[in-house]
Design a protein around this motif. Sequence first.
Motif, short mmCIF file in Angstrom:
data_model
loop_
_atom_site.label_atom_id
_atom_site.label_comp_id
_atom_site.label_asym_id
_atom_site.label_seq_id
_atom_site.Cartn_x
_atom_site.Cartn_y
_atom_site.Cartn_z
N SER A 102 -33.62 -4.63 19.14
CA SER A 102 -32.29 -4.03 19.12
C SER A 102 -31.30 -4.91 19.89
N SER A 103 -30.10 -4.99 19.39
CA SER A 103 -29.07 -5.77 20.07
C SER A 103 -28.64 -5.13 21.38
N GLU A 104 -29.06 -3.89 21.62
CA GLU A 104 -28.68 -3.20 22.85
C GLU A 104 -29.54 -3.62 24.03
N VAL A 105 -30.63 -4.34 23.75
CA VAL A 105 -31.54 -4.77 24.81
C VAL A 105 -31.70 -6.28 24.74
N GLU A 106 -31.49 -6.95 25.86
CA GLU A 106 -31.65 -8.39 25.92
C GLU A 106 -32.94 -8.71 26.68
N LEU A 107 -33.81 -9.46 26.06
CA LEU A 107 -35.05 -9.90 26.69
C LEU A 107 -34.92 -11.36 27.08
N ILE A 108 -35.12 -11.64 28.36
CA ILE A 108 -35.06 -13.01 28.84
C ILE A 108 -36.47 -13.41 29.28
N ARG A 109 -37.09 -14.30 28.53
CA ARG A 109 -38.43 -14.80 28.87
C ARG A 109 -38.25 -16.04 29.73
N TYR A 134 -40.58 -11.78 32.99
CA TYR A 134 -39.83 -11.24 31.86
C TYR A 134 -38.71 -10.39 32.46
N ARG A 135 -37.53 -10.51 31.90
CA ARG A 135 -36.41 -9.70 32.39
C ARG A 135 -35.77 -9.00 31.21
N LEU A 136 -35.65 -7.67 31.31
CA LEU A 136 -35.08 -6.84 30.25
C LEU A 136 -33.77 -6.27 30.78
N ILE A 137 -32.69 -6.52 30.06
CA ILE A 137 -31.37 -6.05 30.50
C ILE A 137 -30.66 -5.36 29.35
N SER A 138 -30.07 -4.22 29.63
CA SER A 138 -29.26 -3.50 28.64
C SER A 138 -27.99 -3.03 29.33
N GLU A 139 -27.13 -2.38 28.56
CA GLU A 139 -25.94 -1.77 29.15
C GLU A 139 -26.17 -0.28 29.42
N ILE A 140 -27.41 0.15 29.28
CA ILE A 140 -27.76 1.55 29.55
C ILE A 140 -28.05 1.68 31.04
N SER A 141 -27.29 2.49 31.72
CA SER A 141 -27.35 2.54 33.18
C SER A 141 -28.52 3.40 33.67
N HIS A 142 -29.73 2.89 33.39
CA HIS A 142 -30.93 3.58 33.85
C HIS A 142 -32.05 2.55 33.99
N ASP A 146 -37.10 13.74 12.61
CA ASP A 146 -38.26 13.83 13.50
C ASP A 146 -38.11 12.91 14.70
N LEU A 147 -37.53 11.73 14.48
CA LEU A 147 -37.37 10.79 15.58
C LEU A 147 -36.40 11.34 16.62
N ARG A 148 -35.33 12.00 16.17
CA ARG A 148 -34.41 12.61 17.12
C ARG A 148 -35.12 13.69 17.94
N THR A 149 -35.93 14.50 17.28
CA THR A 149 -36.70 15.52 18.00
C THR A 149 -37.61 14.86 19.01
N GLU A 200 -29.07 8.81 22.94
CA GLU A 200 -28.51 8.12 21.77
C GLU A 200 -28.87 6.64 21.73
N PRO A 201 -28.72 5.90 22.85
CA PRO A 201 -29.15 4.49 22.79
C PRO A 201 -30.65 4.33 22.57
N TRP A 202 -31.45 5.20 23.16
CA TRP A 202 -32.90 5.15 22.94
C TRP A 202 -33.23 5.40 21.47
N LEU A 203 -32.52 6.33 20.87
CA LEU A 203 -32.70 6.62 19.45
C LEU A 203 -32.35 5.38 18.61
N ARG A 204 -31.27 4.71 18.94
CA ARG A 204 -30.87 3.52 18.19
C ARG A 204 -31.89 2.39 18.35
N ILE A 205 -32.41 2.22 19.56
CA ILE A 205 -33.41 1.19 19.80
C ILE A 205 -34.66 1.44 18.96
N LEU A 206 -35.11 2.69 18.92
CA LEU A 206 -36.32 3.02 18.17
C LEU A 206 -36.09 2.96 16.66
N LYS A 207 -34.90 3.32 16.22
CA LYS A 207 -34.58 3.18 14.79
C LYS A 207 -34.63 1.72 14.37
N LYS A 208 -34.12 0.84 15.23
CA LYS A 208 -34.14 -0.59 14.92
C LYS A 208 -35.57 -1.11 14.83
#
Length: 266
Positions: free
Chosen positions: A27-34, A39-47, A138-141, A158-166
């Motif tokens: 997903s474009s919402e998560v950046e993986l830096i190897r 490994y560093r995982l960065i997103s704009e989701i504040s959690h 079902d994925l939303r549930t 919502e962002p978690w849903l988009r990541i999993l849909k991708k």
Amino acid sequence: MAGLNSSQIAETIEANDSEFCCHWAQSSEVELIRESRWYRLISEISHPYFNSIFEANVPPAQLSEVVDEALDPFRERKLPMAWWVGPKTRPKGLGQSLIAHELEHVACESAMAIEPNVADYERVSEEVEIRAVTSAIDLRTWVEIMTGVYGLPEFTQEPWLRILKKAGLGSRKKLQHFLALVDGEVAGVGSIFYGSQAAGIYNIGVLSQYRGQGVASTLTISLLSLIEEQGYELATLCASRKAESLYRKIGFQRFGELNCYRWSPD
């Protein structure tokens, strides 16, 4: 297990967790830096669930300097983050250095594994139906229940849903999700991630009103059955100390631990 010694199994458990997190970067919402040291995982989701460092391999002589370097992107963006320390992490004393850099030790999970064919399949409840997630509804549930059970804030749904849909749905995907139903009502959720060395079970969560009815056991064993069908000789999971006894009854063994350290902006 699969011809591995205890140390190798422990490292395989951590490696599967790393693969699982790396998989989100489709997903474009998560950046993986190897990087060579982590490994560093960065997103704009504040959690911290969506911002983390794992599998660090830091030279002891550079520890303090390197930890600051690792944290800089999160500090600059004011993003809370989690740093996972497990059997593959180096140096062994990294956790104490993280505490010295104002990270808080927030969790210690048991790194567990099993050969799927030796699970106690008698612990399955006939009252529980397991269904694969194959639709957006079902994925939303699934997301709503998973985030609720694990205490993730509502804004992460919502962002978690988009990541999993991708990442996609279906029986041929590396990451697959499942619902557990009792009398036709969704009672719990779980996932499988088919990694390169093992298959990991993730996100086992049961709604409070259905606990104690064999939902978690039935869900876990059903996923182990699917893992066995795919030819995997090793299944992994990470469990809270509270849940460890449940998985031991199924047949899982403990091979180490994964510790989570959290940094939050002021």
